[in-house]
Write a protein that holds these residues in place. Structure first.
Motif, mmCIF file in Angstrom:
data_model
loop_
_atom_site.group_PDB
_atom_site.id
_atom_site.type_symbol
_atom_site.label_atom_id
_atom_site.label_comp_id
_atom_site.label_asym_id
_atom_site.label_seq_id
_atom_site.Cartn_x
_atom_site.Cartn_y
_atom_site.Cartn_z
ATOM 1 N N LYS A 144 71.477 84.806 62.690
ATOM 2 C CA LYS A 144 70.719 84.451 61.678
ATOM 3 C C LYS A 144 71.385 84.003 60.577
ATOM 4 O O LYS A 144 72.578 84.446 60.449
ATOM 5 C CB LYS A 144 70.038 86.040 60.884
ATOM 6 C CG LYS A 144 69.214 85.635 59.784
ATOM 7 C CD LYS A 144 68.934 87.078 59.240
ATOM 8 C CE LYS A 144 68.211 86.977 58.018
ATOM 9 N NZ LYS A 144 67.903 88.343 57.180
ATOM 10 N N THR A 145 71.096 82.912 60.029
ATOM 11 C CA THR A 145 71.821 82.039 58.937
ATOM 12 C C THR A 145 71.431 82.666 57.702
ATOM 13 O O THR A 145 70.052 82.329 57.419
ATOM 14 C CB THR A 145 71.908 80.720 59.129
ATOM 15 O OG1 THR A 145 72.333 80.368 60.497
ATOM 16 C CG2 THR A 145 72.895 80.028 57.880
ATOM 17 N N ASN A 146 72.270 83.162 56.889
ATOM 18 C CA ASN A 146 71.508 83.717 55.522
ATOM 19 C C ASN A 146 71.511 82.510 54.551
ATOM 20 O O ASN A 146 72.239 81.530 54.635
ATOM 21 C CB ASN A 146 72.246 84.843 54.728
ATOM 22 C CG ASN A 146 72.435 86.190 55.711
ATOM 23 O OD1 ASN A 146 71.224 86.419 56.331
ATOM 24 N ND2 ASN A 146 73.483 86.630 55.957
ATOM 25 N N ALA A 147 70.671 82.601 53.257
ATOM 26 C CA ALA A 147 70.521 81.634 52.368
ATOM 27 C C ALA A 147 71.882 81.273 51.727
ATOM 28 O O ALA A 147 72.153 79.721 51.499
ATOM 29 C CB ALA A 147 69.660 82.285 51.303
ATOM 30 N N ASN A 148 72.872 82.110 51.696
ATOM 31 C CA ASN A 148 74.372 81.612 51.310
ATOM 32 C C ASN A 148 75.185 81.073 52.329
ATOM 33 O O ASN A 148 76.409 80.559 51.877
ATOM 34 C CB ASN A 148 74.903 82.872 50.568
ATOM 35 C CG ASN A 148 75.141 83.991 51.530
ATOM 36 O OD1 ASN A 148 74.988 83.875 52.633
ATOM 37 N ND2 ASN A 148 75.621 85.168 51.060
ATOM 38 N N GLY A 149 74.626 80.836 53.481
ATOM 39 C CA GLY A 149 75.445 80.198 54.488
ATOM 40 C C GLY A 149 76.258 80.923 55.410
ATOM 41 O O GLY A 149 76.762 80.503 56.499
#
Length: 89
Positions: A40-45
């Motif tokens: 999973k890639t979070n919004a902050n990278g």
């Protein structure tokens, strides 16, 4: 106890995930499928690895099947009683 169980976790706390799976196995569950690993890639990278393990308890499934059979027999008996009552009327 539910016949199905899904245990979730992350790579950051893999020990807790493994303990939950082990406890479920000791409680009578069996592994239902392979371990699912998803990145999973979070919004902050940053990325996070998610873990999913499905389990099943055959004993609980057998119990549910017996309940369903009992319900069907009960319904048949009610239908027979209703037929007898209508014949007497």
């Amino acid at each position: 106890m539910s016949p199905y169980k899904l245990i979730t976790g992350t790579d950051k706390n893999i020990t807790a995930f493994e303990e939950q799976v082990s406890a479920a196995l000791l409680d009578g569950y069996d592994l239902a499928n392979d371990l699912v690993v998803q990145i999973k890639t979070n919004a902050n990278g940053t990325t996070e690895t998610l873990l999913f393990q499905s389990l099943i308890c055959d004993e609980e499934l057998e119990y549910e099947e017996e309940d369903e059979e009992d319900e069907e027999e009960d319904e048949e008996e009610v239908d027979e009683l209703e037929e007898e009552e209508s014949e007497l009327s």
